[in-house]
Design a protein around this motif. Structure first.
Motif, PDB file in Angstrom:
ATOM      1  N   LEU A  78      -1.748   5.653  -3.999  1.00 30.84           N
ATOM      2  CA  LEU A  78      -1.540   4.335  -4.599  1.00 30.84           C
ATOM      3  C   LEU A  78      -0.053   4.052  -4.801  1.00 30.84           C
ATOM      4  O   LEU A  78       0.397   2.920  -4.566  1.00 30.84           O
ATOM      5  N   ILE A  79       0.692   5.055  -5.206  1.00 28.39           N
ATOM      6  CA  ILE A  79       2.126   4.852  -5.423  1.00 28.39           C
ATOM      7  C   ILE A  79       2.829   4.561  -4.100  1.00 28.39           C
ATOM      8  O   ILE A  79       3.713   3.698  -4.023  1.00 28.39           O
ATOM      9  N   SER A  80       2.435   5.250  -3.031  1.00 25.48           N
ATOM     10  CA  SER A  80       3.033   4.982  -1.718  1.00 25.48           C
ATOM     11  C   SER A  80       2.742   3.552  -1.275  1.00 25.48           C
ATOM     12  O   SER A  80       3.636   2.842  -0.796  1.00 25.48           O
ATOM     13  N   LEU A  81       1.499   3.114  -1.461  1.00 23.78           N
ATOM     14  CA  LEU A  81       1.133   1.745  -1.083  1.00 23.78           C
ATOM     15  C   LEU A  81       1.871   0.723  -1.945  1.00 23.78           C
ATOM     16  O   LEU A  81       2.310  -0.324  -1.454  1.00 23.78           O
ATOM     17  N   PHE A  82       1.992   1.017  -3.236  1.00 23.75           N
ATOM     18  CA  PHE A  82       2.684   0.101  -4.138  1.00 23.75           C
ATOM     19  C   PHE A  82       4.163  -0.014  -3.767  1.00 23.75           C
ATOM     20  O   PHE A  82       4.733  -1.116  -3.817  1.00 23.75           O
ATOM     21  N   LYS A  83       4.769   1.101  -3.395  1.00 21.81           N
ATOM     22  CA  LYS A  83       6.169   1.070  -2.983  1.00 21.81           C
ATOM     23  C   LYS A  83       6.337   0.243  -1.711  1.00 21.81           C
ATOM     24  O   LYS A  83       7.280  -0.552  -1.597  1.00 21.81           O
ATOM     25  N   MET A  84       5.431   0.410  -0.748  1.00 24.29           N
ATOM     26  CA  MET A  84       5.489  -0.407   0.469  1.00 24.29           C
ATOM     27  C   MET A  84       5.337  -1.891   0.136  1.00 24.29           C
ATOM     28  O   MET A  84       6.033  -2.754   0.706  1.00 24.29           O
ATOM     29  N   THR A  85       4.440  -2.187  -0.784  1.00 23.27           N
ATOM     30  CA  THR A  85       4.217  -3.580  -1.162  1.00 23.27           C
ATOM     31  C   THR A  85       5.446  -4.158  -1.850  1.00 23.27           C
ATOM     32  O   THR A  85       5.810  -5.325  -1.632  1.00 23.27           O
TER      33      THR A  85
ATOM     34  N   GLY B 225     -12.132   5.300  12.610  1.00 20.35           N
ATOM     35  CA  GLY B 225     -10.780   5.217  13.132  1.00 20.35           C
ATOM     36  C   GLY B 225      -9.975   6.473  12.843  1.00 20.35           C
ATOM     37  O   GLY B 225     -10.464   7.471  12.302  1.00 20.35           O
ATOM     38  N   THR B 226      -8.713   6.391  13.199  1.00 19.55           N
ATOM     39  CA  THR B 226      -7.814   7.537  13.027  1.00 19.55           C
ATOM     40  C   THR B 226      -6.666   7.249  12.078  1.00 19.55           C
ATOM     41  O   THR B 226      -6.031   8.172  11.579  1.00 19.55           O
ATOM     42  N   LEU B 227      -6.377   5.967  11.828  1.00 17.68           N
ATOM     43  CA  LEU B 227      -5.277   5.609  10.947  1.00 17.68           C
ATOM     44  C   LEU B 227      -5.732   5.618   9.486  1.00 17.68           C
ATOM     45  O   LEU B 227      -6.872   5.258   9.170  1.00 17.68           O
ATOM     46  N   THR B 228      -4.819   6.024   8.609  1.00 18.95           N
ATOM     47  CA  THR B 228      -5.052   5.898   7.173  1.00 18.95           C
ATOM     48  C   THR B 228      -4.416   4.594   6.688  1.00 18.95           C
ATOM     49  O   THR B 228      -3.629   3.959   7.403  1.00 18.95           O
ATOM     50  N   PHE B 229      -4.771   4.208   5.478  1.00 19.74           N
ATOM     51  CA  PHE B 229      -4.235   2.964   4.923  1.00 19.74           C
ATOM     52  C   PHE B 229      -2.718   3.046   4.779  1.00 19.74           C
ATOM     53  O   PHE B 229      -2.008   2.057   4.994  1.00 19.74           O
ATOM     54  N   VAL B 230      -2.205   4.208   4.411  1.00 18.87           N
ATOM     55  CA  VAL B 230      -0.758   4.380   4.262  1.00 18.87           C
ATOM     56  C   VAL B 230      -0.050   4.220   5.600  1.00 18.87           C
ATOM     57  O   VAL B 230       1.078   3.710   5.658  1.00 18.87           O
ATOM     58  N   GLU B 231      -0.684   4.620   6.674  1.00 21.03           N
ATOM     59  CA  GLU B 231      -0.085   4.474   8.001  1.00 21.03           C
ATOM     60  C   GLU B 231      -0.227   3.051   8.536  1.00 21.03           C
ATOM     61  O   GLU B 231       0.635   2.580   9.299  1.00 21.03           O
ATOM     62  N   PHE B 232      -1.291   2.359   8.138  1.00 22.47           N
ATOM     63  CA  PHE B 232      -1.526   1.018   8.658  1.00 22.47           C
ATOM     64  C   PHE B 232      -0.720  -0.043   7.937  1.00 22.47           C
ATOM     65  O   PHE B 232      -0.234  -1.004   8.552  1.00 22.47           O
ATOM     66  N   LEU B 233      -0.556   0.091   6.619  1.00 25.80           N
ATOM     67  CA  LEU B 233       0.041  -0.990   5.838  1.00 25.80           C
ATOM     68  C   LEU B 233       1.463  -1.337   6.281  1.00 25.80           C
ATOM     69  O   LEU B 233       1.807  -2.530   6.322  1.00 25.80           O
ATOM     70  N   PRO B 234       2.352  -0.390   6.632  1.00 22.71           N
ATOM     71  CA  PRO B 234       3.686  -0.794   7.112  1.00 22.71           C
ATOM     72  C   PRO B 234       3.630  -1.657   8.366  1.00 22.71           C
ATOM     73  O   PRO B 234       4.430  -2.592   8.510  1.00 22.71           O
ATOM     74  N   LYS B 235       2.694  -1.366   9.259  1.00 20.04           N
ATOM     75  CA  LYS B 235       2.563  -2.193  10.468  1.00 20.04           C
ATOM     76  C   LYS B 235       2.108  -3.603  10.117  1.00 20.04           C
ATOM     77  O   LYS B 235       2.592  -4.591  10.680  1.00 20.04           O
ATOM     78  N   PHE B 236       1.190  -3.694   9.169  1.00 19.66           N
ATOM     79  CA  PHE B 236       0.716  -5.018   8.754  1.00 19.66           C
ATOM     80  C   PHE B 236       1.842  -5.817   8.107  1.00 19.66           C
ATOM     81  O   PHE B 236       2.057  -7.000   8.426  1.00 19.66           O
TER      82      PHE B 236
ATOM     83  N   ARG C 243       6.617   9.197 -11.070  1.00 22.79           N
ATOM     84  CA  ARG C 243       5.425   8.404 -10.739  1.00 22.79           C
ATOM     85  C   ARG C 243       5.234   7.259 -11.731  1.00 22.79           C
ATOM     86  O   ARG C 243       4.868   6.147 -11.337  1.00 22.79           O
ATOM     87  N   CYS C 244       5.471   7.528 -12.995  1.00 23.71           N
ATOM     88  CA  CYS C 244       5.281   6.495 -14.010  1.00 23.71           C
ATOM     89  C   CYS C 244       6.233   5.318 -13.787  1.00 23.71           C
ATOM     90  O   CYS C 244       5.822   4.160 -13.831  1.00 23.71           O
ATOM     91  N   VAL C 245       7.497   5.615 -13.534  1.00 21.45           N
ATOM     92  CA  VAL C 245       8.478   4.554 -13.331  1.00 21.45           C
ATOM     93  C   VAL C 245       8.196   3.804 -12.031  1.00 21.45           C
ATOM     94  O   VAL C 245       8.307   2.576 -11.961  1.00 21.45           O
ATOM     95  N   SER C 246       7.794   4.525 -10.998  1.00 20.00           N
ATOM     96  CA  SER C 246       7.546   3.889  -9.708  1.00 20.00           C
ATOM     97  C   SER C 246       6.307   2.995  -9.740  1.00 20.00           C
ATOM     98  O   SER C 246       6.300   1.923  -9.133  1.00 20.00           O
ATOM     99  N   PHE C 247       5.278   3.426 -10.449  1.00 19.62           N
ATOM    100  CA  PHE C 247       4.000   2.720 -10.390  1.00 19.62           C
ATOM    101  C   PHE C 247       3.844   1.681 -11.496  1.00 19.62           C
ATOM    102  O   PHE C 247       3.182   0.655 -11.287  1.00 19.62           O
TER     103      PHE C 247
END
Length: 877
Positions: A346-353, A275-286, A487-491
C-alpha cells in the motif's frame, strides 16, 4: 561611522543655501515613498564611479553636506510652517462671518427662485398646459407599443422556429441553427408564467436534442483526429444551446477511452488472480499513459476551452471515475492477497500515486499560467512608472519588510484548490486504509516478528543460553521498528503517529513477552524441588550445572539491559520524529498554503486527526512513549532475577527441604528443664540445629559471591524488580516509570549513571535473604506436622539464631520474629496441642499465615481454629 536614519516625511522647500547637487537631490525627495531609499540612491556607490569601492572620506563628506542641506531645509520648512499657521490663525475668526453671509445669500436666492417659478406657471395659458400633458401621454403610449411590437415579433418567430431549425439541420448549417435556438431561448422569458411556457420549453429542448444528435458523430470524429478548429467551433455551438456540459462529456469520453481501456483490460496477479503483473508493476505504466494524455490535452484545451485549467481538471476526474474495477476494489483485493504484509504494498502504491499527483499538478499549473498570460496580453497595458528608481543592494541601510499576502493572492490559492478537486477522488481509496493504519502497522510488525523469531527453537551450540541470540533478534526487531517511523510519515504524513506509537509499543511487548515465556518454560524443568540426598553442595561449592545456570541467567539479564538501552535510544529517535511531525502539522495549520493539496486535507479531516494525537505531540519529553514495552522488559528482567536467585539460593534451600520432617520436632521430654533427684534443673542455650547452622553459614558466605560479580552491569539493571525488595532501602533518585497505565516511583535511574557497586551488592543480598526467609516461613515451617516441648525449644533456638544472623546483615523480617514469638509464648502449649491433632493441623497452618499471634492463641483456646480457616492450605495435609 553609524548613521541613524529617522523615517519621517519631509517638506522640502526651494533651497537658497546649498550646493547645486544637493539642491537637485532634495528636489527628488518628493518622488520617493520613504527616506531610506532616497538616501541609498543619493549617496555615491561603486556603480556610479569607475573605482570598485567608494572612499570612506568622500562618503563622509557627502553625508556631511547632505546633513547640512537637510538642516537648512528643515529650518526653512519650519519658518514657512510658522507663517502659514499665523496666517490661518488670523483668517479663522473671519470664516464664521463669511459662512453666515453665504447662508443669508442662499436663503434670499431660494425665495427668489420660488417667486420666479410661480410667475412662470401663471404666464403659461391653460390650453398650452393641456397640450403638453397630452404629448407626454402619447409619448408613453408610443414606448409601450414599441415594446409590445418587439414581444409580438419574438412570439411570431416561434411559429416558424421548428421549420427553420429543421431546415438548417438538413443543410448541415449547425452554427446558424444554434444561433436561432439561442435567440429563441432568450425570448422564453416572454412566456414566463403563461400556459404557453411549457409547450415552447419542450419544443426548445427537442430541437436542441436534434442539433446535439446531428453533431455528436462529427464531434467525436473531430476529437479523435485532433481537429482543434472543428472542436472549437462545435464548442461554440454547444455553448449557444446551453449544452456545454454535454460537449465536455463527449470530449472527455473520447479522450479517456484509451487510458480507461488499459486499466480495465489489465489482468493483475494480486488483484484478479490472473496474469503475471502485480498491481505495483502495473500502476506506473498506467500513470505514465495517464500523464501523457494530460500533457497532450494541455495544448488542445488551451485552444478549445475558455477555462482550460478547469477543463483539464474535469478530464482527470472523468478518467478516475470511469475506472472499472474501481481503485478501491483493487486495493481491497490486495488486502486478501498479501494479508498482514499488505502495508508495504500500500505504501508503494501510495507513493506512486503521490508522484503522479505532483506531476499532474505541474501540468495544471502550466495550463493555469498560460491562461493568465493570455488574459494579461488581452488586457490594457499598465501605465509606465513616473520615475524609475535606481536600486542598489550595496550600502543598504535597512531591511525592507516582507509584504503581506494580498486578498487576490488568497483568492488565487482558493481557485487553485478548486481546480485540484480530482485529488480527492484519487486519494480517497487510500483513506480507508490510512484510518486503519494502526492495525495495519501492528499486523505488519507482527508478521516481521514471526519471521524474526521463527528459528528461536534452534540454539547455537556455542551459545546454549540464548543470550547472544536474543541480542541478534533485538537488532532485527529494532530495525523493523525504525522502518515503521518511515512508513508512518510516508503513508499518513504523520497523522498516524498515535497509531504508530501504539503499534510499536505492542510490537516490542510481544517480542519481550515471547522471550519471557520461553525463559519460564526452559527454567521450569530445572526448578524441581531439591532433595536432601544430593551431595557436593556444602557451603557455596556449586556444581558445574549450577555455575552454567548462573552464567545463563546472568547473560540473559545482561541482554535484558542491552534491550532496554536500545529501547531508550529508539524512544529518543521516535521523539525526534514526533517533534518534526508536530512542527509540520503546526505550520500547515498556521499557513494552509504549505499543504494545499486535498490529500492532506483528507487526512486532517479524518479520525486520525484526534485529540489523542495532539496530546501525544504536545507531551513532555520526559514522558515515556513505549510504556508497555518498558513494563515487558522489566518483567523479563524480574524473571531472569528470579531464576538467578533460585540458582544462587540452591545450596541454602536444599538443606531446608527436609527440615520440616526432622524427628526432633516430635521428641518426648521437656525442652525447658531436666529432672535431677526430683528437682527441675533448667537447661540454657540450646545450640541451633545442624540444618539451620548450615543455612546460616551459607547466608553469611553470600557476599563473597558478589565480590566477583558486583561490577557486572547485568546485576545493577532493574533493581526495583528484585523479588521482595524494599525500595526505600535503596537511596536512589526516583525516576517516573510507567507500568501498565499507572505511574509509580522506581529506584531505577538513567543507565549512564548506574547505582554504586555497594548499593547493587546490598540490594541483591537483601533480596536473596528475604527470598530465603519467605521460603522458610511460607513453605518450610508450615509443613511441621507435630511439635513437642523439646521440638518447640529447638525450633525457638533455630529461629533465634537465624534472626541474629539476619540482623547481622541488616535485614529486618517481621514474619520470622512472629514465628519465634509464637513459639516462645506462654500459650504455646495450646498451639502444640493444635499441631498434634491431625484434624486441626490444616487450620493451624492457615492461621499462621493470616492471623496475628494473639488471635491464634485466642482461637486455639476456644477450639475454633478449624471453623475460621476451613479449606486453606489443603496441599499441606
Amino acid at each position: 561611522m553609524a548613521v541613524r536614519i529617522v523615517e519621517m516625511p519631509l517638506l522640502v522647500p526651494t533651497m537658497t543655501v546649498a550646493s547645486s547637487s544637493n539642491t537637485q537631490a532634495l528636489d527628488t525627495l518628493s518622488e520617493y515613498d520613504d527616506v531610506i531609499s532616497w538616501i541609498n540612491d543619493t549617496l555615491p556607490t561603486s556603480e556610479d564611479r569607475e573605482q570598485d569601492t567608494v572612499e570612506l572620506s568622500e562618503l563622509d563628506q557627502h553625508i556631511t553636506q547632505l546633513l547640512a542641506s537637510l538642516d537648512i531645509s528643515s529650518e526653512d520648512t519650519s519658518s514657512q510652517l510658522e507663517r502659514t499657521v499665523r496666517d490661518v490663525s488670523r483668517a479663522v475668526p473671519r470664516l464664521t462671518y463669511d459662512l453666515h453671509f453665504m447662508k443669508d445669500g442662499a436663503l434670499t436666492l431660494q425665495n427668489g427662485l420660488v417667486r420666479v417659478r410661480s410667475r412662470a406657471k401663471a404666464a403659461v395659458p391653460l390650453s398650452t398646459q393641456e397640450a403638453l400633458n397630452k404629448l407626454h401621454f402619447l409619448d408613453t403610449i408610443k414606448n409601450h407599443m414599441e415594446l409590445a411590437r418587439e414581444v409580438l415579433r419574438e412570439a411570431e418567430s416561434w411559429s416558424t422556429l421548428e421549420i427553420e431549425v429543421t431546415s438548417l439541420l438538413s443543410d448541415h448549417n449547425y452554427a446558424k441553427a444554434a444561433a436561432r435556438l439561442s435567440e429563441a431561448s432568450r425570448s422564453m422569458v416572454v412566456f414566463q408564467n403563461t400556459p404557453e411556457y411549457d409547450p415552447r420549453r419542450a419544443l426548445m429542448v427537442n430541437l436542441q436534442n436534434q442539433l446535439e444528435a446531428s453533431l455528436s458523430s462529427a464531434l467525436v470524429a473531430a476529437i479523435n483526429v485532433h481537429d482543434l478548429a472543428a472542436c472549437k467551433s462545435y464548442f461554440s455551438i454547444f455553448s449557444d444551446i446551453q449544452r456545454e456540459h454535454e460537449f465536455r462529456n463527449y470530449y472527455n469520453g473520447s479522450c479517456r477511452a484509451e487510458v480507461v481501456a488499459l486499466w480495465q483490460n489489465a489482468q493483475l496477479l494480486d488483484c484478479d488472480g490472473e496474469g503475471t503483473l502485480t498491481f505495483v508493476e502495473f500502476l506506473p505504466k498506467f500513470y505514465e499513459q495517464f500523464l501523457s494524455l494530460l500533457n497532450l490535452e494541455r495544448a488542445s484545451m488551451s485552444f478549445i476551452f475558455p477555462d482550460p485549467a478547469v477543463s483539464l481538471s474535469a478530464l482527470t476526474s472523468s478518467v478516475l471515475s470511469a475506472l472499472q474495477p474501481t481503485f478501491s476494489q483493487r486495493l481491497t483485493s490486495l488486502l486478501s492477497h498479501y494479508g498482514d504484509s499488505v502495508l508495504k504494498t500500500l505504501i508503494s502504491l501510495f507513493k506512486m500515486t503521490e508522484d503522479f499527483a505532483a506531476a499532474a499538478e505541474k501540468v495544471t499549473e502550466k495550463i493555469k499560467h498560460s491562461a493568465i498570460s493570455i488574459e494579461t496580453s488581452e488586457s490594457p497595458t499598465s501605465p509606465p512608472l513616473a520615475h524609475k528608481r535606481r536600486r542598489s543592494m550595496r550600502m543598504s541601510m535597512s531591511w525592507r519588510n516582507t509584504p503581506t499576502r494580498s486578498p487576490s493572492t488568497t483568492q488565487n490559492i482558493t481557485k487553485l484548490c478548486n481546480l485540484l478537486e480530482w485529488e480527492q477522488e484519487l486519494f480517497q481509496p487510500f483513506l480507508d486504509f490510512q484510518v486503519e493504519y494502526a492495525s495495519l502497522e501492528r499486523r505488519f510488525l507482527d508478521d516481521n516478528l514471526r519471521h524474526i523469531t521463527k528459528n528461536d527453537s534452534v540454539r547455537d551450540d556455542a551459545d546454549p543460553d540464548g543470550a547472544r541470540l536474543l541480542r541478534e533478534r533485538a537488532v532485527d526487531v529494532f530495525g523493523a521498528a525504525e522502518e515503521g517511523v518511515t512508513r508512518c510519515v510516508s503513508f499518513t504524513h504523520g497523522y498516524g503517529a498515535m497509531g504508530l506509537v501504539q503499534a510499536l509499543d505492542g510490537f516490542f511487548k510481544s517480542f519481550v513477552d515471547m522471550q519471557t515465556n520461553d525463559l519460564r518454560k526452559t527454567s521450569s524443568s530445572s526448578f524441581s524441588t531439591p532433595t536432601s540426598t544430593e551431595e557436593g553442595l556444602s557451603g557455596l561449592d556449586y556444581t558445574p550445572q549450577d555455575w552454567a545456570e548462573f552464567q545463563h541467567y546472568l547473560h540473559l539479564l545482561s541482554s535484558a539491559r542491552s534491550v532496554f538501552e536500545r529501547l531508550l535510544s529508539f524512544e529518543n529517535k521516535l521523539r525526534a520524529s514526533l517533534i518534526q511531525v508536530s512542527t509540520t502539522l503546526r505550520l500547515s495549520r498556521e499557513d494552509p498554503t504549505i499543504s494545499s493539496s486535498n490529500r492532506s486535507q483528507l487526512l486532517s479531516q479524518s479520525t486520525l486527526h484526534s485529540p489523542d494525537l495532539h496530546t501525544l505531540l504536545e507531551s513532555r519529553p520526559t514522558d515515556p512513549l513505549l510504556v508497555e514495552a518498558r513494563a515487558a522488559v522489566y518483567l523479563f528482567a524480574r524473571t531472569c532475577q528470579e531464576c538467578l536467585q533460585h540458582t544462587i539460593l540452591s545450596p541454602l534451600m536444599k538443606p531446608l527441604s527436609g527440615y520440616a520432617s526432622l524427628p526432633l520436632w516430635s521428641a518426648p521430654g521437656d525442652g525447658k528443664s531436666q529432672r535431677v533427684n526430683e528437682l527441675q534443673v533448667p537447661s540454657f542455650s540450646l545450640s541451633p540445629s545442624e540444618t539451620v547452622q548450615r543455612v546460616a553459614d551459607n547466608l553469611l558466605n553470600l557476599p563473597q559471591l558478589f565480590e566477583v560479580y558486583v561490577d557486572d552491569d547485568a546485576l545493577s539493571f532493574s533493581l526495583h524488580t528484585l523479588p521482595h525488595i524494599d525500595e526505600p532501602e535503596i537511596p536512589l533518585e526516583p525516576q517516573p516509570v510507567y507500568v501498565g497505565h499507572a505511574r509509580r516511583q522506581s529506584i531505577s535511574r538513567p543507565l549512564a549513571q548506574g547505582p554504586s557497586p555497594e548499593l547493587v551488592s546490598s540490594a541483591w543480598l537483601s533480596s536473596l535473604s528475604r527470598t530465603l526467609l519467605t521460603h522458610l516461613t511460607k513453605e518450610v515451617l508450615p509443613r511441621i506436622l507435630t511439635l513437642s516441648q523439646v521440638g518447640s525449644a529447638q525450633l525457638s533456638s533455630d529461629l533465634g539464631y537465624l534472626s541474629n544472623i539476619v540482623r547481622a546483615i541488616n535485614i529486618e523480617f517481621d514474619d520470622l520474629e512472629r514465628w519465634r514469638t509464637c513459639i516462645d509464648s506462654e500459650d504455646g502449649g495450646a498451639i502444640r496441642d493444635t499441631i498434634s491433632s491431625d484434624q486441626r493441623r490444616e487450620s493451624y497452618v492457615a492461621v499462621m499465615h493470616q492471623s496475628p499471634w494473639k488471635t491464634v492463641i485466642f482461637k486455639a483456646k476456644l477450639n475454633l481454629l478449624p471453623v475460621l480457616v476451613n479449606g486453606h492450605h489443603g496441599g499441606n495435609r
